[in-house]
Design a protein around this motif. Structure first.
Motif, PDB file in Angstrom:
ATOM      1  N   ILE A  16       0.833  -1.199   0.000  1.00  0.00           N
ATOM      2  CA  ILE A  16       0.000   0.000   0.000  1.00  0.00           C
ATOM      3  C   ILE A  16       0.871   1.253   0.000  1.00  0.00           C
ATOM      4  O   ILE A  16       0.594   2.217  -0.726  1.00  0.00           O
ATOM      5  N   ALA A  17       1.926   1.238   0.795  1.00  0.00           N
ATOM      6  CA  ALA A  17       2.851   2.372   0.794  1.00  0.00           C
ATOM      7  C   ALA A  17       3.498   2.527  -0.579  1.00  0.00           C
ATOM      8  O   ALA A  17       3.700   3.653  -1.069  1.00  0.00           O
ATOM      9  N   ALA A  19       2.141   1.612  -3.461  1.00  0.00           N
ATOM     10  CA  ALA A  19       1.114   2.125  -4.377  1.00  0.00           C
ATOM     11  C   ALA A  19       0.931   3.629  -4.202  1.00  0.00           C
ATOM     12  O   ALA A  19       0.752   4.372  -5.176  1.00  0.00           O
ATOM     13  N   GLU A  20       0.986   4.094  -2.953  1.00  0.00           N
ATOM     14  CA  GLU A  20       0.822   5.522  -2.698  1.00  0.00           C
ATOM     15  C   GLU A  20       1.974   6.346  -3.249  1.00  0.00           C
ATOM     16  O   GLU A  20       1.819   7.531  -3.550  1.00  0.00           O
ATOM     17  N   SER A  21       3.147   5.723  -3.396  1.00  0.00           N
ATOM     18  CA  SER A  21       4.323   6.458  -3.863  1.00  0.00           C
ATOM     19  C   SER A  21       4.409   6.552  -5.378  1.00  0.00           C
ATOM     20  O   SER A  21       5.273   7.267  -5.905  1.00  0.00           O
ATOM     21  N   GLU A  24       1.157   9.685 -10.539  1.00  0.00           N
ATOM     22  CA  GLU A  24      -0.250   9.624 -10.911  1.00  0.00           C
ATOM     23  C   GLU A  24      -0.462   9.012 -12.288  1.00  0.00           C
ATOM     24  O   GLU A  24      -1.439   8.299 -12.521  1.00  0.00           O
ATOM     25  N   THR A  27      -0.559   5.228 -12.000  1.00  0.00           N
ATOM     26  CA  THR A  27      -1.825   4.796 -11.420  1.00  0.00           C
ATOM     27  C   THR A  27      -2.953   4.887 -12.441  1.00  0.00           C
ATOM     28  O   THR A  27      -3.813   4.003 -12.517  1.00  0.00           O
ATOM     29  N   ILE A  91      -6.625   3.001   1.776  1.00  0.00           N
ATOM     30  CA  ILE A  91      -6.539   4.031   0.729  1.00  0.00           C
ATOM     31  C   ILE A  91      -7.497   3.753  -0.418  1.00  0.00           C
ATOM     32  O   ILE A  91      -7.567   4.532  -1.374  1.00  0.00           O
ATOM     33  N   SER A  92      -8.268   2.666  -0.355  1.00  0.00           N
ATOM     34  CA  SER A  92      -9.145   2.289  -1.458  1.00  0.00           C
ATOM     35  C   SER A  92     -10.232   3.328  -1.669  1.00  0.00           C
ATOM     36  O   SER A  92     -10.854   3.811  -0.714  1.00  0.00           O
ATOM     37  N   TYR A  93     -10.474   3.654  -2.939  1.00  0.00           N
ATOM     38  CA  TYR A  93     -11.559   4.572  -3.267  1.00  0.00           C
ATOM     39  C   TYR A  93     -12.905   3.847  -3.306  1.00  0.00           C
ATOM     40  O   TYR A  93     -13.958   4.476  -3.420  1.00  0.00           O
ATOM     41  N   GLY A 145      -4.641   0.527  -5.400  1.00  0.00           N
ATOM     42  CA  GLY A 145      -4.940   0.619  -3.981  1.00  0.00           C
ATOM     43  C   GLY A 145      -6.239   0.023  -3.503  1.00  0.00           C
ATOM     44  O   GLY A 145      -6.691   0.325  -2.397  1.00  0.00           O
ATOM     45  N   TYR A 148      -5.045  -5.825  -1.374  1.00  0.00           N
ATOM     46  CA  TYR A 148      -3.727  -6.271  -0.938  1.00  0.00           C
ATOM     47  C   TYR A 148      -3.252  -7.384  -1.881  1.00  0.00           C
ATOM     48  O   TYR A 148      -4.046  -7.988  -2.608  1.00  0.00           O
TER      49      TYR A 148
END
Length: 299
Positions: A16-17, A19-21, A24, A27, A91-93, A145, A148
């Protein structure tokens, strides 16, 4: 000394960390690629393949079998998600449950099934392409995100096991083939798989009574059992000439049936209404080759 174990709900291993990094643009690319496992897109693709028959490299009976594999995947996915009750990453939308991944399970069952049933190209190449699509979809679910790694691994594993069991107990695998299908389901096999999809959907409703996807799957499977038993063999062998008239009638029929089915699933709260529309939609989809062929003859 007891080593503390993280609860299964927090089953991440650092993805997850990561994916956040991501930039854009990366993604965004994977957000588009994840639609290769979208159940509505897969339904539309296999419905079109069913209408066109052998022209797209899979028999009409094989396309019907692939359609039902997708219906089975819906029941499996929703039932297992509510059975485990594990959340998505923080962090999932998207809301809802995350284990196992429905996109990973569904794309494995669908694309793997198509690779087995297709009749063009070497079977090893078909399976390699299917595996690449499944890996891409699974990776995309993690990188955008919404899952898992454990979720997608479980989805692929369950989808693979289900696919192997269905073909081993049903049509069986061909022992000597190069360019043809690895399995060739009969009329009876397709009917039986519609019945299995209905059982899986009804079973999932016991643990997830309000899920619109299940009502859609149950209705489509119920309509499919009756329709395929009654006229599936004739639909599988119907000959359709590709003319402007047949394309207009067939394409229009697909749009109406698929639009009605997806529309009620998305916007209608009544489970009974969703089931009724799905039953009618499933019957219409399976009957479409007969209707188009008859319309061309009359015209």
């Amino acid at each position: 000394m007891t080593v503390p174990v993280a609860p299964l709900a927090t089953r991440g291993i650092g993805e997850i960390a990561f994916a956040e990094s991501l930039p854009e643009v990366v993604t965004t690319v994977f957000w588009w690629l994840t639609h290769l496992g979208n159940p509505y897109l897969l339904l539309a693709c296999v419905a079109l393949a069913y209408l066109l028959g052998d022209r797209v490299g899979i028999s009409r009976r094989g396309a019907a079998f692939a359609l039902v594999l997708g219906l089975c995947a819906i029941g499996l996915t929703v039932g297992l998600k509510h059975l485990f009750g594990l959340p998505r990453p923080p962090i999932s939308y998207r809301d809802g449950l995350g284990f196992p991944s429905g996109h990973a399970l569904g794309s494995t069952a669908f694309w793997g099934g198509v690779a087995v049933l297709a009749n063009r190209g070497a079977w090893r190449q078909r399976l390699a392409v299917a595996a690449a699509v499944v890996v891409t979809v699974s990776l995309s679910r993690v990188l955008i995100g919404v899952h898992y790694i454990a979720d997608v691994v479980a989805g692929v594993a369950i989808g693979t096991a289900f696919l192997a069991a269905v073909f081993a107990l049903g049509p069986g695998f061909a022992t000597e083939t190069r360019d043809g299908p690895l399995a060739d389901p009969t009329h009876r096999h397709v009917t039986a798989l519609f019945g299995l999809a209905l059982v899986l959907g009804l079973g999932a409703l016991l643990v997830a009574p309000g899920e619109s996807e299940l009502f859609l799957g149950v209705g489509t499977a119920a309509g499919g059992v009756v329709a395929w038993h009654r006229f599936g063999e004739r639909a599988a062998t119907a000959t359709i000439e590709l003319t402007g008239r047949t394309l207009a009638v067939g394409g229009g029929g697909l749009l109406v049936a698929l639009g009605a089915m997806s529309g009620v699933a998305e916007f209608v709260e009544s489970g009974l209404l969703i089931v009724v529309v799905a039953v009618v939609g499933g019957v219409c989809l399976l009957a479409l080759p007969l209707a188009v062929a008859r319309g061309a003859t009359v015209g």
